[in-house]
Design an enzyme around this catalytic site. Structure first.
Site, PDB file in Angstrom:
ATOM      1  N   CYS A  84       1.244  -1.809  -0.081  1.00 26.04           N
ATOM      2  CA  CYS A  84      -0.351  -0.023  -0.086  1.00 26.04           C
ATOM      3  C   CYS A  84       0.891   0.865   0.015  1.00 26.04           C
ATOM      4  O   CYS A  84       1.929   1.552  -0.879  1.00 26.04           O
ATOM      5  CB  CYS A  84      -0.705  -0.455   1.445  1.00 26.04           C
ATOM      6  SG  CYS A  84      -1.855   1.038   1.399  1.00 26.04           S
ATOM      7  N   HIS A 190      -4.026  -4.135   0.301  1.00 20.95           N
ATOM      8  CA  HIS A 190      -4.074  -4.895   0.717  1.00 20.95           C
ATOM      9  C   HIS A 190      -3.189  -6.117   1.479  1.00 20.95           C
ATOM     10  O   HIS A 190      -5.323  -7.238   1.421  1.00 20.95           O
ATOM     11  CB  HIS A 190      -4.657  -3.662   2.481  1.00 20.95           C
ATOM     12  CG  HIS A 190      -4.342  -3.172   2.875  1.00 20.95           C
ATOM     13  ND1 HIS A 190      -2.955  -2.415   3.885  1.00 20.95           N
ATOM     14  CD2 HIS A 190      -5.223  -1.475   2.751  1.00 20.95           C
ATOM     15  CE1 HIS A 190      -3.394  -1.086   4.011  1.00 20.95           C
ATOM     16  NE2 HIS A 190      -4.216  -0.267   2.936  1.00 20.95           N
ATOM     17  N   GLU A 192      -2.888  -7.848   3.874  1.00 20.03           N
ATOM     18  CA  GLU A 192      -3.039  -8.395   5.394  1.00 20.03           C
ATOM     19  C   GLU A 192      -4.358  -8.867   5.686  1.00 20.03           C
ATOM     20  O   GLU A 192      -5.353  -8.504   6.839  1.00 20.03           O
ATOM     21  CB  GLU A 192      -2.349  -7.953   6.115  1.00 20.03           C
ATOM     22  CG  GLU A 192      -2.490  -5.998   6.298  1.00 20.03           C
ATOM     23  CD  GLU A 192      -1.676  -5.467   5.133  1.00 20.03           C
ATOM     24  OE1 GLU A 192      -2.260  -4.446   5.099  1.00 20.03           O
ATOM     25  OE2 GLU A 192      -1.707  -5.928   4.274  1.00 20.03           O
TER      26      GLU A 192
END
Length: 212
Positions: A84, A190, A192
């Site tokens: 990001c 992202h 995650e």
């Protein structure tokens, strides 16, 4: 098998905890750190980030991490993944700020320029698909189709060389969502926050990624 250590760079910005947890879930030996000796000892690096470009660059300079990371990436050729905002920092500059980025990839960061009649909201937020331009590259191995990831951003990456664009995403127009050059990998989304897709990305990075 001896696990290689991955250092998640802590520079007072970003989603370091979430990245760390995902790396641990895929069995990686990970640590959150800003300690020079640990960063030097690490086999790979992850540079996360959420926030503004200039604030991130300022923090890296304040914590004396900018020059250190430059050395590790450009001289020691440690593999690094920017996520990001961290992905944007690997570029030369950003329209969001005035400070210089690392410039590890010859790229600029530009604001979305969507047509008014498209009625697309900025930031680009939510799930979207990526389309690899080099599907055979190891970072995309074993990802289910369609490859879906979670995005939150108002600016996107614009590499100078088409060879550095590894995947694109459509939001009003196609933009580069993954770019890479040699030992540097940058992802605008992202992983995650992207469930099984993100887990596979971190698994591929930790186990296989050395160079694009």
């Amino acid at each position: 098998m001896l696990l290689k250590m991955i250092a998640v760079v802590d520079y007072d910005i970003g989603t370091v905890g979430s990245v760390f947890n995902m790396l641990r879930k895929v069995g990686a030996k990970a640590v959150i750190t800003r300690a020079p000796d640990i960063l030097r000892a690490a086999d790979k690096l992850v540079l996360p980030g959420v926030g503004s470009f200039d604030e991130a660059i300022s923090n890296l300079h304040r914590l004396e991490l900018f020059d250190l990371l430059n050395e590790l990436v450009t001289e020691q050729h440690k593999p690094i993944l920017g996520v990001c905002l961290g992905a944007q920092l690997v570029a030369k500059s950003s329209e969001e700020g005035k400070l210089a980025g690392f410039g590890w990839i010859d790229a600029q960061i530009v604001r979305f320029k969507t047509a008014k009649d498209q009625k697309l909201r900025i930031p680009h937020m939510g799930w979207n698909t990526i389309k690899p331009t080099r599907p055979g590259i190891g970072i995309f191995a074993d990802l289910p189709e369609p490859m879906r990831f979670y995005f939150v951003h108002s600016y996107h990456m614009l590499p100078s060389s088409p060879a550095d664009a590894l995947a694109t995403t459509d939001y009003g127009y196609p933009f580069v969502s993954v770019m890479g050059h040699q030992n540097v990998l940058a992802m605008q989304f992202h992983p995650e926050k992207s469930h099984k897709f993100g887990l596979q990305i971190y698994k591929n990075f930790s186990e296989h990624f050395v160079s694009c």
